[in-house]
Design a protein around this motif. Structure first.
Motif, PDB file in Angstrom:
ATOM      1  N   UNK A 193       4.686  -4.145  -6.256  1.00  0.00           N
ATOM      2  CA  UNK A 193       4.247  -2.632  -6.383  1.00  0.00           C
ATOM      3  C   UNK A 193       3.108  -2.371  -6.986  1.00  0.00           C
ATOM      4  N   UNK A 194       2.457  -1.227  -6.794  1.00  0.00           N
ATOM      5  CA  UNK A 194       1.584  -0.840  -7.608  1.00  0.00           C
ATOM      6  C   UNK A 194       2.105   0.480  -8.706  1.00  0.00           C
ATOM      7  N   UNK A 195       1.692   0.150  -9.956  1.00  0.00           N
ATOM      8  CA  UNK A 195       2.352   1.119 -10.964  1.00  0.00           C
ATOM      9  C   UNK A 195       1.051   1.808 -11.372  1.00  0.00           C
ATOM     10  N   UNK A 196       0.999   2.282 -12.749  1.00  0.00           N
ATOM     11  CA  UNK A 196       0.030   3.165 -13.201  1.00  0.00           C
ATOM     12  C   UNK A 196      -1.392   2.627 -12.906  1.00  0.00           C
ATOM     13  N   UNK A 197      -2.253   3.425 -12.416  1.00  0.00           N
ATOM     14  CA  UNK A 197      -3.677   3.258 -12.216  1.00  0.00           C
ATOM     15  C   UNK A 197      -3.889   2.066 -11.429  1.00  0.00           C
ATOM     16  N   UNK A 198      -2.750   2.235 -10.477  1.00  0.00           N
ATOM     17  CA  UNK A 198      -3.221   1.278  -9.164  1.00  0.00           C
ATOM     18  C   UNK A 198      -2.774  -0.326  -9.520  1.00  0.00           C
ATOM     19  N   UNK A 199      -2.678  -0.350 -10.729  1.00  0.00           N
ATOM     20  CA  UNK A 199      -2.345  -1.988 -11.155  1.00  0.00           C
ATOM     21  C   UNK A 199      -1.085  -2.643 -10.387  1.00  0.00           C
ATOM     22  N   UNK A 258       0.826  -1.204   0.129  1.00  0.00           N
ATOM     23  CA  UNK A 258      -0.135   0.061  -0.109  1.00  0.00           C
ATOM     24  C   UNK A 258       0.777   1.213  -0.029  1.00  0.00           C
ATOM     25  N   UNK A 259       1.960   1.234   0.710  1.00  0.00           N
ATOM     26  CA  UNK A 259       2.831   2.486   0.820  1.00  0.00           C
ATOM     27  C   UNK A 259       4.146   2.263   0.156  1.00  0.00           C
ATOM     28  N   UNK A 260       4.743   1.442  -0.181  1.00  0.00           N
ATOM     29  CA  UNK A 260       5.978   1.248  -0.788  1.00  0.00           C
ATOM     30  C   UNK A 260       6.033  -0.094  -1.395  1.00  0.00           C
ATOM     31  N   UNK A 261       7.074  -0.386  -2.322  1.00  0.00           N
ATOM     32  CA  UNK A 261       7.343  -1.754  -2.858  1.00  0.00           C
ATOM     33  C   UNK A 261       7.608  -2.840  -1.732  1.00  0.00           C
ATOM     34  N   UNK A 262       7.475  -3.925  -2.006  1.00  0.00           N
ATOM     35  CA  UNK A 262       7.705  -5.274  -1.337  1.00  0.00           C
ATOM     36  C   UNK A 262       8.772  -6.173  -2.058  1.00  0.00           C
ATOM     37  N   UNK A 263       9.843  -6.531  -1.253  1.00  0.00           N
ATOM     38  CA  UNK A 263      10.787  -7.252  -1.812  1.00  0.00           C
ATOM     39  C   UNK A 263      10.128  -8.655  -1.146  1.00  0.00           C
ATOM     40  N   UNK A 264      10.307  -9.693  -1.894  1.00  0.00           N
ATOM     41  CA  UNK A 264       9.998 -11.244  -1.385  1.00  0.00           C
ATOM     42  C   UNK A 264      10.366 -12.207  -2.424  1.00  0.00           C
ATOM     43  N   UNK A 265      11.064 -13.270  -1.685  1.00  0.00           N
ATOM     44  CA  UNK A 265      11.690 -14.418  -2.548  1.00  0.00           C
ATOM     45  C   UNK A 265      10.842 -15.366  -2.592  1.00  0.00           C
TER      46      UNK A 265
END
Length: 363
Positions: free
Chosen positions: A33-39, A17-24
Motif C-alpha cells: 500500500x501507499x502510506x504517508x507521502x505516497x511511499x 492506486x486505490x486500495x491495499x493489495x494482498x499478494x503471496x
C-alpha cells in the motif's frame, strides 16, 4: 527452492492506486500500500489483533487500517492505534523492504538488513524517452523454474506459437549458451528467412517493408533470482543483422519478471520494450495485445506441464542441447541457493553462540 535475499517485482503502481493489495511472494503473504507521502510499504498480511488479512482494509492518513476491527498499522509493522483500545504494546508484525523503481514495485522477502536498492538491475529502457514499454501480468500455476526453462529455450515457438512468432528456422538454427558469472546467455541467429506474422507487423509498424527476406535474432539473458530479458528482432537481410542500422530493422527487448508465489505458482510480469517509434501509443497497444496472446499460449502449456510433473514426481525429464540455457540457469540458482542457506545457518549459529555467551555472563 527460491532465493529470499534478493529483489522481486511485487506489483505495478496501478495495483495499489486505490486500495491495499494482498499478494503471496516466495511463500510469504504480504500487503502492499501507499502510506504517508505516497511511499510504498509492504507488511505481513496478518492483523495482530485477530489474524484478518490487512489487505482487506484501507489506508487512512498514511496508516493501514484493518477492515475487521479498525486496528491501525504503521509502515514498520507496529500498531499505531485503535479507537477505544490500548494496543501500542501489541507485538509488531513483519515489514518487508519495498522500493518503487522502473515502473514496478519491488520487494525483498528475505533478511531486511541485507536489502540494498542498488542491487536492483539497472533498466535503461525504463528510464530513457527513446524507449516505449507495454506489458501485463499473468498468474500461472507452475514452478518458476519451468518458466525460466521456457524463456531460455525458444525452440518451442515453432510449435506453441506457430501462428505468430514461430517458424521452422528457429529449431533449425543451433543456439549458443554461455555463463558469465551469475548471468546465462543463450543466443540464436537466423539469416535470409521470411519474418513470421508478429515480426512482419513490427516491420510495418516501423515503416519498413515486410515482404523481403530478413535476418532474425534471439538473445536470452537470465539473471537471478528469476529475470529473463530477451533481445529480439528482425532486420532486412544483408544489412548487418543484430548490428543493422535502425532504418533497416525492428528490434525490442522482451521483458520477463518471474516472481514465485508458491512452489507451483508464479506472478509473471511480461512486456516488451522497443526503441522505434516510442511515442506511438497505438503501436504500443497493438504490440501489447499481440504479445499478451502469445504469452497466454505459454500459460496453457506450462500449467499442463506442471500438472504432469506433479502427478509423476519420480519421473525424470530429459535434457537436449536446446535445454542448455535453462539447465545452466538452474546451476546458477542451485549455487546461489546453497550459498544463501549456508549464510543463514552461519548467522543462526553466531546468534546462538552470542546468546549463550550472554547467558553465561549473566549467570
Amino acid at each position: 527452492m527460491f532465493l529470499k535475499n534478493t529483489w522481486y517485482v511485487a506489483c505495478t503502481p496501478d495495483e495499489i492506486a486505490e486500495k491495499p493489495l494482498g499478494r503471496k511472494i516466495c511463500g510469504e503473504r504480504m500487503v502492499f500500500y501507499r502510506g504517508k507521502d505516497g511511499a510504498v510499504s509492504a507488511l505481513e498480511d496478518f492483523c495482530p489483533h485477530r489474524g484478518a488479512p490487512l489487505s482487506l482494509g484501507f489506508v487512512d492518513k498514511g496508516e493501514l487500517v484493518c477492515g475487521y476491527h479498525g486496528l491501525r498499522m504503521n509502515p514498520d509493522g507496529t500498531c499505531a492505534g485503535m479507537v477505544g483500545q490500548r494496543v501500542r504494546a501489541f507485538p509488531s508484525i513483519r515489514s518487508f523492504p519495498a522500493v518503487e523503481r522502473y515502473g514496478f514495485i519491488w520487494v525483498w522477502p528475505g533478511d531486511a538488513e541485507l536489502a540494498d536498492p542498488a542491487k536492483i538491475h539497472h533498466l535503461e529502457w525504463a528510464e530513457s524517452p527513446e524507449w516505449a514499454y507495454g506489458g501485463g501480468l499473468y498468474h500461472i500455476h507452475c514452478d518458476y523454474r519451468l518458466m525460466i526453462d521456457n524463456l531460455m529455450d525458444l525452440t518451442h515457438e515453432t510449435y506453441v506459437h506457430a501462428s505468430s512468432i514461430g517458424q521452422a528456422e528457429i529449431e533449425e538454427s543451433a543456439p549458443s549458451t554461455k555463463t558469465i558469472g551469475d548471468e546465462v546467455v543463450t543466443s540464436r541467429h537466423m539469416e535470409n528467412i521470411k519474418p513470421p506474422p508478429f515480426w512482419a507487423a513490427a516491420l510495418r509498424g516501423n515503416g519498413l517493408a515486410d515482404d523481403v527476406l530478413c535476418d532474425r535474432w534471439q538473445i536470452c539473458r537470465f539473471t537471478p533470482p528469476s529475470h529473463v530479458l530477451i533481445e529480439v528482432g528482425v532486420a532486412h537481410a544483408g544489412k548487418g543483422g543484430y548490428n543493422a542500422p535502425p532504418e533497416y530493422k525492428a528490434s525490442s527487448i522482451v521483458v520477463d519478471f518471474i516472481t514465485p508465489e508458491t512452489e507451483t505458482s508464479i506472478w509473471y510480469f511480461w512486456g516488451m520494450a522497443r526503441n522505434f517509434k516510442p511515442n506511438d501509443e497505438q503501436l504500443t497497444a497493438t504490440i501489447r495485445e499481440g504479445q499478451g496472446k502469445i504469452f497466454a499460449e505459454d500459460l496453457d502449456m506450462l500449467e499442463a506441464q506442471q500438472r504432469n510433473l506433479s502427478e509423476n514426481p519420480g519421473r525424470k525429464i530429459l535434457k537436449l542441447n536446446i535445454d542448455s540455457g535453462g539447465v545452466q540457469s538452474r546451476v546458477v540458482l542451485d549455487r546461489l541457493l546453497a550459498a544463501e542457506a549456508a549464510e543463514r545457518a552461519s548467522r543462526i549459529a553466531a546468534s546462538a553462540e552470542a546468546s549463550a555467551a550472554q547467558a553465561a555472563t549473566a549467570g
